[in-house]
Design a protein around this motif. Structure first.
Motif, PDB file in Angstrom:
ATOM      1  N   GLY A  26      -1.267  10.769   4.084  1.00  0.00           N
ATOM      2  CA  GLY A  26      -0.007  10.127   4.451  1.00  0.00           C
ATOM      3  C   GLY A  26       0.182  10.021   5.945  1.00  0.00           C
ATOM      4  N   ALA A  27      -0.870  10.320   6.717  1.00  0.00           N
ATOM      5  CA  ALA A  27      -0.722  10.372   8.170  1.00  0.00           C
ATOM      6  C   ALA A  27      -1.146   9.087   8.864  1.00  0.00           C
ATOM      7  N   THR A  28      -2.034   8.317   8.240  1.00  0.00           N
ATOM      8  CA  THR A  28      -2.629   7.159   8.905  1.00  0.00           C
ATOM      9  C   THR A  28      -1.936   5.880   8.491  1.00  0.00           C
ATOM     10  N   LEU A  29      -1.617   5.035   9.459  1.00  0.00           N
ATOM     11  CA  LEU A  29      -0.981   3.749   9.175  1.00  0.00           C
ATOM     12  C   LEU A  29      -2.045   2.751   8.727  1.00  0.00           C
ATOM     13  N   PRO A  30      -1.918   2.201   7.518  1.00  0.00           N
ATOM     14  CA  PRO A  30      -2.902   1.219   7.057  1.00  0.00           C
ATOM     15  C   PRO A  30      -2.949   0.000   7.976  1.00  0.00           C
ATOM     16  N   PRO A  31      -4.138  -0.582   8.145  1.00  0.00           N
ATOM     17  CA  PRO A  31      -4.254  -1.766   8.996  1.00  0.00           C
ATOM     18  C   PRO A  31      -3.363  -2.905   8.483  1.00  0.00           C
TER      19      PRO A  31
ATOM     20  N   THR B 118       0.863  -1.183   0.000  1.00  0.00           N
ATOM     21  CA  THR B 118       0.000   0.000   0.000  1.00  0.00           C
ATOM     22  C   THR B 118       0.896   1.228   0.000  1.00  0.00           C
ATOM     23  N   VAL B 119       0.703   2.101  -0.967  1.00  0.00           N
ATOM     24  CA  VAL B 119       1.456   3.356  -1.019  1.00  0.00           C
ATOM     25  C   VAL B 119       0.580   4.470  -0.469  1.00  0.00           C
ATOM     26  N   VAL B 120       1.111   5.239   0.498  1.00  0.00           N
ATOM     27  CA  VAL B 120       0.392   6.414   1.000  1.00  0.00           C
ATOM     28  C   VAL B 120       1.164   7.657   0.592  1.00  0.00           C
TER      29      VAL B 120
END
Length: 480
Positions: free
Chosen positions: A69-74, A40-42
């Motif tokens: 770009g602030a939230t960490l993907p689950p 996953t690219v943020v």
């Protein structure tokens, strides 16, 4: 991990978040996806360019999340970040809280060495506040002259991932590393490495000079043959002392003076080696003449000595050092001689974007009309002006923060005439060159060494340098 050990990571099904599109993020996402990772690219930005890049990755099966770009993907098990992302980003805080490792593009490249079935090439690494690109390119030129398959890679514009995973086979890589990249590269172990110098820079990113120096010092960790330091900059030697290196790794200094044992230096116009000789207490090996270095400015001779030290650490013969330095041509906008007009030299050092680089540039000439100014990035100029005052015929100031330099000149060089250009349009450069020419006398050097960033008036330092060169050539045409 030892210098030549290859990391084995099972990427199949591993959830990896890549922070940032761009020159490092896209190759990282591709490489990880090809190895079976769930990527996953943020990305903070959500502009037209980012959407086009996202579409290309999504077509491969990579998930892309724009504008967040602030939230960490689950389910994230690893974060791979672009070097420019600051350590205090909320994404990284979330990763640290979750116990998730954070790697940079350099760390990923290091871990992926040898996974394409090729024997991984050793790395000769270079960092420092100034001179990195020139030194790495000099080093690559020397290695090529020795008949070695090599490339100048890293922060220099060629992706390290492409170098370690591509079809080309290398004997050794000349690697430029920024403090950003080193911050996120915990397991990097170079064959040999150099820290050229240390001066305050990027402190907004690192938080303090101590943290900045510590990140630079990471380049020495685990070195196997040589830690190359600048004898004129004790902070670089301190970093060697603090580094945990392989047994038998040596501290090798470089100096513009006569070298002591385990140093490279200069004697009577000759670059000499007292480090990689059989009897370094009594012997010195001639490597090249100062005139073989282009240009032979003091800071550039220091760059050449650092490059030579790394090459010699890799076993390169003296003749290849000489031939490589002779073949080397510096990049544009780095002490680049543009023209001579009416016995005045015009030199473009637009790449001198901080006071440390500008100090070295000013030290290369005896009588200077200095063109300076731009975005100061929090810098102060008193020390720079004090050191250069005796060399200044005159000064032309331009750009948003020119008043800071003007104030330093008033305090420390009040007798030097100053032209203050109260304009920040791109056409100001032509007027700056005209005013500098008016101040100059035969034998002088008109030097563009801004000591500031360029973005107040120009896209980057390249565009600023091109504007200077264009203005000088236009003047040369009218005075021909």
């Amino acid at each position: 991990m030892g210098s030549q050990e290859v990391s084995t990571v099972d990427w199949q099904g591993k959830h990896v978040t890549v922070a940032g599109l761009g020159v490092s993020g896209i190759p990282a996402a591709r490489a990880l996806h090809e190895r079976g990772a769930l990527v996953t690219v943020v990305n903070d930005g959500d502009d037209e360019r980012a959407r086009a890049q996202a579409a290309e990755l999504e077509a491969l099966g990579v998930t892309v999340r724009l504008g967040d770009g602030a939230t960490l993907p689950p389910s994230t098990e690893l974060v791979v970040t672009a070097p420019g992302w600051q350590p205090d980003k909320p994404l990284f805080a979330a990763a640290a809280e979750a116990g998730v490792d954070i790697w940079g593009d350099v760390e990923l490249a290091w871990r992926l060495r040898g996974t394409n079935g090729r024997e991984p090439a050793p790395w000769l690494a270079v960092t420092g506040t100034n001179g990195k690109t020139t030194t790495v390119r000099m080093l690559a030129s020397i290695l090529q002259a020795a008949g070695l398959r090599t490339a100048a890679v890293g922060n220099i514009g060629v992706s390290l991932l492409d170098a370690v995973l591509g079809d080309e086979e290398y004997d050794v890589l000349a690697v430029e590393l920024s403090s950003y990249q080193l911050h996120w590269a915990p397991s990097l172990r170079a064959h040999s490495a150099a820290v050229l110098n240390l001066a305050p820079d990027h402190l907004d990113w690192h938080g303090s000079m101590e943290a900045y120096a510590a990140d630079k010092g990471r380049v020495y960790e685990g070195n196997t043959v040589a830690c190359v330091y600048n004898a004129a900059d004790p902070a670089t030697e301190d970093l060697v002392r603090e580094a945990d290196v392989e047994e038998g790794c040596r501290a090798i200094g470089f100096t513009l003076g006569a070298p002591g044992p385990s140093q490279l230096g200069v004697v009577d116009g000759i670059l000499v080696d007292r480090a990689f000789v059989k009897n370094r207490q009594k012997q010195a090996q001639e490597l090249a003449e100062v005139s073989d270095v282009n240009p032979p400015a003091p800071h550039n001779i220091a760059n050449a000595l650092a490059a030579a030290a790394l090459a010699r650490a890799f076993g390169v013969e003296p003749a290849a050092v000489r031939d490589g330095l002779r073949a080397f041509r510096p990049d544009a906008h780095r002490i680049e001689h543009v023209a001579d007009i009416a016995e005045v030299a015009y030199v473009d050092d637009s790449k001198a974007t901080n006071t440390h680089a500008t100090e070295a540039s000013l030290a290369a000439y005896d009588s200077i009309v200095w063109i300076a100014g731009g975005l100061a990035k929090g810098a102060t100029f008193d020390e720079l002006v004090t050191g250069a005052a005796k060399r200044l015929r005159g000064v032309v100031l331009m750009g948003a923060d020119r008043a800071l330099i003007h104030e330093a000149l008033t305090r420390h060089a009040p007798e030097v005439p100053v032209v203050d250009l109260d304009r920040t349009d791109t056409g100001a450069m032509s007027e700056a060159v005209e005013q500098a020419a008016r101040l100059a006398r035969p034998g002088d050097t008109v030097l563009l060494a801004p000591a500031c960033a360029s973005m107040d008036m120009f896209t980057n330092y390249v565009k600023r340098g091109e504007a200077f060169a264009d203005a000088v050539r236009a003047r040369a045409g009218t005075s021909a």
